[in-house]
Motif scaffolding. Structure first.
Motif, PDB file in Angstrom:
ATOM      1  N   PHE A 250      35.870  -8.041  -0.250  1.00 27.66           N
ATOM      2  CA  PHE A 250      34.300  -8.127  -0.254  1.00 27.66           C
ATOM      3  C   PHE A 250      33.626  -8.838   0.596  1.00 27.66           C
ATOM      4  O   PHE A 250      34.117  -9.987   1.009  1.00 27.66           O
ATOM      5  CB  PHE A 250      33.837  -8.114  -1.574  1.00 27.66           C
ATOM      6  CG  PHE A 250      33.888  -9.518  -2.382  1.00 27.66           C
ATOM      7  CD1 PHE A 250      32.787 -10.163  -2.126  1.00 27.66           C
ATOM      8  CD2 PHE A 250      35.022 -10.029  -3.112  1.00 27.66           C
ATOM      9  CE1 PHE A 250      32.953 -11.628  -2.737  1.00 27.66           C
ATOM     10  CE2 PHE A 250      35.148 -11.166  -3.494  1.00 27.66           C
ATOM     11  CZ  PHE A 250      34.051 -11.891  -3.413  1.00 27.66           C
ATOM     12  N   VAL A 251      32.494  -8.390   1.061  1.00 25.15           N
ATOM     13  CA  VAL A 251      31.559  -9.169   1.940  1.00 25.15           C
ATOM     14  C   VAL A 251      30.572 -10.021   0.941  1.00 25.15           C
ATOM     15  O   VAL A 251      29.848  -9.285   0.123  1.00 25.15           O
ATOM     16  CB  VAL A 251      30.680  -8.286   2.619  1.00 25.15           C
ATOM     17  CG1 VAL A 251      29.724  -9.014   3.484  1.00 25.15           C
ATOM     18  CG2 VAL A 251      31.619  -7.634   3.713  1.00 25.15           C
ATOM     19  N   ALA A 252      30.807 -11.301   1.071  1.00 25.66           N
ATOM     20  CA  ALA A 252      29.920 -12.179   0.191  1.00 25.66           C
ATOM     21  C   ALA A 252      28.562 -11.779   0.312  1.00 25.66           C
ATOM     22  O   ALA A 252      27.904 -11.615   1.672  1.00 25.66           O
ATOM     23  CB  ALA A 252      30.068 -13.685   0.539  1.00 25.66           C
ATOM     24  N   ASP A 253      27.507 -11.443  -0.405  1.00 19.74           N
ATOM     25  CA  ASP A 253      25.951 -11.351  -0.251  1.00 19.74           C
ATOM     26  C   ASP A 253      25.604 -11.590  -1.658  1.00 19.74           C
ATOM     27  O   ASP A 253      26.064 -11.876  -2.582  1.00 19.74           O
ATOM     28  CB  ASP A 253      25.989  -9.914  -0.014  1.00 19.74           C
ATOM     29  CG  ASP A 253      24.647  -9.731   0.931  1.00 19.74           C
ATOM     30  OD1 ASP A 253      23.660 -10.555   0.698  1.00 19.74           O
ATOM     31  OD2 ASP A 253      24.374  -8.617   1.726  1.00 19.74           O
ATOM     32  N   VAL A 254      24.263 -11.609  -1.712  1.00 24.31           N
ATOM     33  CA  VAL A 254      23.434 -11.790  -2.874  1.00 24.31           C
ATOM     34  C   VAL A 254      23.934 -10.733  -3.930  1.00 24.31           C
ATOM     35  O   VAL A 254      23.661  -9.708  -3.723  1.00 24.31           O
ATOM     36  CB  VAL A 254      21.981 -11.665  -2.763  1.00 24.31           C
ATOM     37  CG1 VAL A 254      21.283 -11.858  -3.936  1.00 24.31           C
ATOM     38  CG2 VAL A 254      21.579 -12.897  -1.755  1.00 24.31           C
ATOM     39  N   GLY A 255      24.305 -11.000  -5.234  1.00 23.47           N
ATOM     40  CA  GLY A 255      24.743 -10.127  -6.278  1.00 23.47           C
ATOM     41  C   GLY A 255      26.388 -10.123  -5.893  1.00 23.47           C
ATOM     42  O   GLY A 255      27.023  -9.556  -7.128  1.00 23.47           O
ATOM     43  N   GLN A 256      27.087 -10.517  -5.062  1.00 22.68           N
ATOM     44  CA  GLN A 256      28.387 -10.474  -4.968  1.00 22.68           C
ATOM     45  C   GLN A 256      29.159 -11.812  -4.207  1.00 22.68           C
ATOM     46  O   GLN A 256      29.247 -11.804  -3.063  1.00 22.68           O
ATOM     47  CB  GLN A 256      28.963  -9.030  -3.992  1.00 22.68           C
ATOM     48  CG  GLN A 256      30.279  -9.056  -4.161  1.00 22.68           C
ATOM     49  CD  GLN A 256      30.504  -7.395  -4.109  1.00 22.68           C
ATOM     50  OE1 GLN A 256      29.827  -6.745  -3.577  1.00 22.68           O
ATOM     51  NE2 GLN A 256      31.641  -6.990  -4.599  1.00 22.68           N
ATOM     52  N   GLY A 257      29.250 -12.765  -5.242  1.00 24.89           N
ATOM     53  CA  GLY A 257      29.568 -14.144  -4.783  1.00 24.89           C
ATOM     54  C   GLY A 257      28.550 -15.102  -4.557  1.00 24.89           C
ATOM     55  O   GLY A 257      28.809 -16.249  -4.585  1.00 24.89           O
ATOM     56  N   ILE A 258      27.300 -14.467  -4.442  1.00 26.38           N
ATOM     57  CA  ILE A 258      26.062 -15.309  -4.278  1.00 26.38           C
ATOM     58  C   ILE A 258      25.113 -14.873  -5.174  1.00 26.38           C
ATOM     59  O   ILE A 258      24.527 -13.744  -5.234  1.00 26.38           O
ATOM     60  CB  ILE A 258      25.568 -15.120  -2.846  1.00 26.38           C
ATOM     61  CG1 ILE A 258      26.621 -15.440  -1.735  1.00 26.38           C
ATOM     62  CG2 ILE A 258      24.529 -16.368  -2.719  1.00 26.38           C
ATOM     63  CD1 ILE A 258      25.953 -15.149  -0.226  1.00 26.38           C
ATOM     64  N   GLY A 259      24.755 -15.888  -6.254  1.00 27.58           N
ATOM     65  CA  GLY A 259      23.653 -15.763  -7.067  1.00 27.58           C
ATOM     66  C   GLY A 259      22.626 -16.393  -6.843  1.00 27.58           C
ATOM     67  O   GLY A 259      22.597 -17.587  -6.514  1.00 27.58           O
ATOM     68  N   ILE A 260      21.502 -15.718  -6.666  1.00 28.28           N
ATOM     69  CA  ILE A 260      20.107 -16.319  -6.287  1.00 28.28           C
ATOM     70  C   ILE A 260      19.261 -16.137  -7.823  1.00 28.28           C
ATOM     71  O   ILE A 260      18.811 -15.025  -7.926  1.00 28.28           O
ATOM     72  CB  ILE A 260      19.611 -15.928  -5.091  1.00 28.28           C
ATOM     73  CG1 ILE A 260      20.462 -15.968  -4.015  1.00 28.28           C
ATOM     74  CG2 ILE A 260      18.138 -16.794  -4.888  1.00 28.28           C
ATOM     75  CD1 ILE A 260      20.861 -17.382  -3.727  1.00 28.28           C
ATOM     76  N   LEU A 261      18.693 -17.197  -8.271  1.00 24.34           N
ATOM     77  CA  LEU A 261      17.705 -17.271  -9.298  1.00 24.34           C
ATOM     78  C   LEU A 261      16.440 -17.578  -8.772  1.00 24.34           C
ATOM     79  O   LEU A 261      16.182 -18.866  -8.483  1.00 24.34           O
ATOM     80  CB  LEU A 261      17.968 -18.017 -10.473  1.00 24.34           C
ATOM     81  CG  LEU A 261      17.156 -18.011 -11.682  1.00 24.34           C
ATOM     82  CD1 LEU A 261      17.343 -16.574 -12.176  1.00 24.34           C
ATOM     83  CD2 LEU A 261      17.402 -19.125 -12.726  1.00 24.34           C
ATOM     84  N   HIS A 262      15.453 -16.508  -8.509  1.00 24.80           N
ATOM     85  CA  HIS A 262      14.225 -16.631  -7.944  1.00 24.80           C
ATOM     86  C   HIS A 262      13.135 -17.400  -8.843  1.00 24.80           C
ATOM     87  O   HIS A 262      13.275 -17.053 -10.172  1.00 24.80           O
ATOM     88  CB  HIS A 262      13.825 -15.476  -7.465  1.00 24.80           C
ATOM     89  CG  HIS A 262      14.668 -14.903  -6.337  1.00 24.80           C
ATOM     90  ND1 HIS A 262      15.711 -13.971  -6.792  1.00 24.80           N
ATOM     91  CD2 HIS A 262      14.938 -14.822  -5.079  1.00 24.80           C
ATOM     92  CE1 HIS A 262      16.430 -13.625  -5.805  1.00 24.80           C
ATOM     93  NE2 HIS A 262      15.944 -14.033  -4.726  1.00 24.80           N
TER      94      HIS A 262
END
Length: 759
Positions: A250-262
């Motif tokens: 899978f390609v790492a991206d927000v929601g898939q391996g990268i979680g960002i709490l804004h």
């Protein structure tokens, strides 16, 4: 290029990004061949940063190695972090310790700093860099997906929401990017990991801890139970058969391996951290007397960042969560619900403004009874500051005003200085819907950047004889020139203080001031000249200083302090004066070939051995040529310093100390049997660099006897002043990038000052 060709290019890009799903056995073979692709989160993040390489920069007067990853190379530098290299290197050092398990496993990395210091750019850099690295063969990231259809004859299989899995092609990916090796029993997994670590080339071993995520565990248990009921032996092989389990990248991206709490995200602490249950579905989706993990919405920041990176931005808005994160790094486990827990592998990073620290210290006076003490112990703080390098601030300001994104990586200080000083031309739409090109004249961005940096520098421990402009220049290039002598920052014993970059004028304020000037239509200079679209350095400096008192971002004390510092920055006039002198004396400068010949003869004069020049010719010193150059071009000596053509002690000392010493410094240590004087650029010798490019007004007076700077604005036709003005204006355009309008304004300003002292 045709539409079909673009489609072919897109196909090639995706084909390079994704692999066909593989069986679990094929995945194990792949990681045995390339162990790094099985790395745990912190090791993978470290690998992504190191993969981009490094470059050398000068910050605060010191050479430092900078990771190119933070230049946002995959995105053409759009979100590059300028400066703060030491802070970023500390961040990488922490990652290295965490990845290796050297005592920092329980730490949460905390990045703090005032607004407009690059924290948001760091977040975007991490996202861009990890996404692009995961598309490369060396950065492949894998997880698993399940298909439980066909395991039981009458059983409808697992349900997801209200959908029943009935078809072989219905595959469900682990919602939290679980590591493929977690499928194996602990003892077998340990053997695999040991084999991987034996094959590693670096010293940081791979760790694959924890168990399957709840969703995958539910699928595994269901398949195992069905095959056990059927009396199937080799249960693990049956459960992980390619028809039920496959490994996919899978390609790492927000929601898939990268979680960002804004900062604007809402919900209960549990919802923000790990997700929420599908309300109203609990009775229908009960599994073994507990809530079914398939009904769980894995949209919390830890769930999305599992397997790689979790970022809490503007952490002061989520201070209530920090204590909930207290044991996450060292326990690597979170609770989804009372009956369901989840192991996680993620690198925690929190980003905040200084106000978070105030919240954390609200009980500090209670000392040992401080309820936040345990949390503060787990936070590993790295502090971003405002830039204290003029070149970096100039680059940042240009980025804020234009669409330029490429990171400057000049080969020398001369190249960098030219970039700092060059003009900026911006198309601006007026109120009457007309587009006009506005020009920030040469040195305008430099002046604004210098003022911002000077406002951020601490006056404490400033060596005698230096002002804040000197300190800014030392931080930027590492040296100052005093006449012919180069003095390095070490000669001044100047060290950055804790207050450098802590406060000052932010780039956003300067940007807004310049933006307002760009949209002004009224001429600020001479109504008789077509120069209403030119903004000069003094325009920007005055506007910045004048607006400080009304800007809410500054206290009254700060505004007063920064206003006073504008006086020092007005020294930018000397840069404009140099440009005008260069333009006036362009045809009178010594050509580089003449300078090189002089250097060759001086070196031959001093050397006991015969030397050759870059053309392979033997050089015999010519006393007359050296004498003529030293009198006419250097202007340091006269006939009284020579007896015939033989130099006296002053000339001899000059040749030895100023010319030969410089040659030795720049070339002698790199010499070989074929050493040639021509290998050294004359510009590397300070005194010669001065000869090549510098003149003063005495030179102008001596060269142009009828020149009168008081006539410069409107010189009488046919006079030497008129001819010289025409030539100098064209030279300023060609040599320094001025427009004719900005050359006119700059030369008028300079000549006005010169005329006061001409007589």
């Amino acid at each position: 290029m045709s539409g079909e060709e673009f489609i072919d290019r897109a196909d090639e890009s995706l084909d390079r990004t994704y692999e066909a799903p593989m069986s679990l056995g094929e995945y194990v073979d792949a990681v045995l061949e390339a162990p790094e692709i099985a790395s745990h989160a912190s090791k993978y993040l470290l690998a992504a940063i190191e993969d981009a390489g490094t470059r050398t920069v000068i910050e605060e007067g010191e050479e430092k190695q900078r990771y190119r990853f933070f230049d946002d190379p995959y995105n053409d530098g759009e979100h590059a972090i300028l400066g703060n290299t030491e802070v970023l290197n500390g961040f990488v050092d922490d990652l290295r310790s965490i990845a290796a398990g050297r005592g920092k496993d329980e730490k949460i990395i905390w990045l703090e700093g005032p607004t407009a210091t690059g924290k948001s750019e760091l977040k975007r850099c991490l996202i861009n860099g990890l996404r692009e690295f995961s598309k490369t063969p060396a950065g492949r990231r894998y997880t698993i997906e399940w298909n439980v259809a066909g395991a039981g004859e009458d059983d409808p299989g697992l349900t997801y929401g209200d959908q029943t899995v009935e078809d072989e092609d219905d595959w469900y990916e682990s919602p939290v990017q679980v590591h493929p090796l977690t499928v194996f029993p602990d003892d077998v997994r340990g053997e695999i990991v040991d084999s991987l670590n034996e094959r590693l080339e670096d010293h940081i071993e791979i760790r694959v801890d924890g168990q399957l995520d709840p969703f995958s565990r539910e699928a595994y248990d269901y398949l195992e139970e069905q095959y056990r009921r059927q009396g199937v032996t080799n249960l693990f092989s049956a459960v992980t058969d390619p028809k039920h389990l496959r490994v996919k990248n899978f390609v790492a991206d927000v929601g898939q391996g990268i979680g960002i709490l804004h900062s604007e995200d809402e919900g209960t602490p549990k919802e923000r951290l790990v997700g929420s249950w599908m309300h109203g579905m609990l009775r229908e989706l009960d599994s073994r007397g507990r809530k079914n993990p398939q009904a769980f919405s894995y949209d919390g920041v830890l769930s999305q960042g599992n397997g790689l990176l979790t970022i809490v931005e503007d952490a002061a808005q989520h201070a209530d969560l920090l204590q909930k994160l207290l044991n996450v790094p060292d326990e690597s486990r979170v609770k989804l619900d009372k009956g369901i827990g989840m192991d996680i592998d993620t690198q925690l990073v929190i980003i905040s403004n200084p106000d978070l620290e105030a919240q954390l210290n609200q009980h500090a006076e209670r000392e040992g009874q401080d309820p936040l003490k345990a949390l503060k112990r787990r936070l590993d703080k790295h502090e971003f500051t405002y830039l204290t390098n003029v070149s970096l601030e100039a680059q940042l300001l240009r980025r804020e005003l234009t669409n330029e994104t490429a990171v400057w990586d000049p080969a020398s200080w001369d190249d960098l200085e030219a970039r700092i000083q060059e003009p900026v031309r911006i198309s601006v739409r007026s109120d009457m819907d007309r587009v006009a090109e506005k020009e920030l004249a040469p040195h305008t961005v430099e002046a604004a950047a210098l003022y911002a940096v000077v406002s951020r520098l601490d006056t404490a421990q400033l060596p005698g004889g230096l002002d804040l402009v000197d300190k800014a220049l030392l931080f930027d290039r590492g040296y100052l020139m005093e006449g012919d002598e180069r003095l390095d920052i070490e000669d001044y014993d100047l060290e950055p203080t804790d207050d450098d970059g802590e406060h000052g004028i932010p780039v956003t304020y300067v940007r807004d001031v310049i933006a307002d000037l760009l949209h002004e239509t009224q001429d600020r200079h001479h109504p008789d000249l077509p120069v209403e679209h030119v903004i000069m350095p003094r325009d920007v400096l005055n506007a910045i200083a004048d607006g400080l008192g009304d800007a809410p971002v500054f206290s009254a004390g700060e505004a007063g302090e920064y206003e006073e510092r504008v006086v020092q920055v007005n020294e930018i006039f000397s840069e404009q004066e140099r440009d005008v002198l260069d333009a006036l004396m362009r045809d009178k400068r010594v050509d580089e070939a003449t300078v090189e010949e002089y250097i060759e003869h001086v070196y031959a004069w001093e050397s006991d051995d015969q030397i050759t020049n870059e053309r392979g010719e033997f050089v015999d010193p010519d006393p007359l040529k050296m004498k003529v150059f030293e009198i006419e071009h250097l202007g340091r000596f006269d006939e009284s310093n020579y007896e015939g053509n033989d130099p006296d002690e002053a000339v001899r000392s000059f040749r030895t100390d100023k010319i030969i010493t410089a040659l030795n410094r720049h070339a002698w240590q790199r010499r070989d049997e074929e050493f040639r004087v021509g290998d050294v650029s004359p510009k590397e010798i300070p005194v010669i660099k001065t000869v090549l490019g510098s003149h003063d007004w005495d030179d102008v007076r001596r060269t142009y006897e009828d020149f009168d700077p008081r006539q410069w604005d409107n010189p009488p036709s046919g006079t030497q002043t008129a001819r010289l003005k025409e030539t100098a204006t064209e030279n300023m355009v060609e040599m320094h990038g001025y427009s004719h309008a900005s050359a006119e304004l700059t030369s008028r300003h300079v000549m006005k000052q010169v005329s006061y002292r001409w007589d």
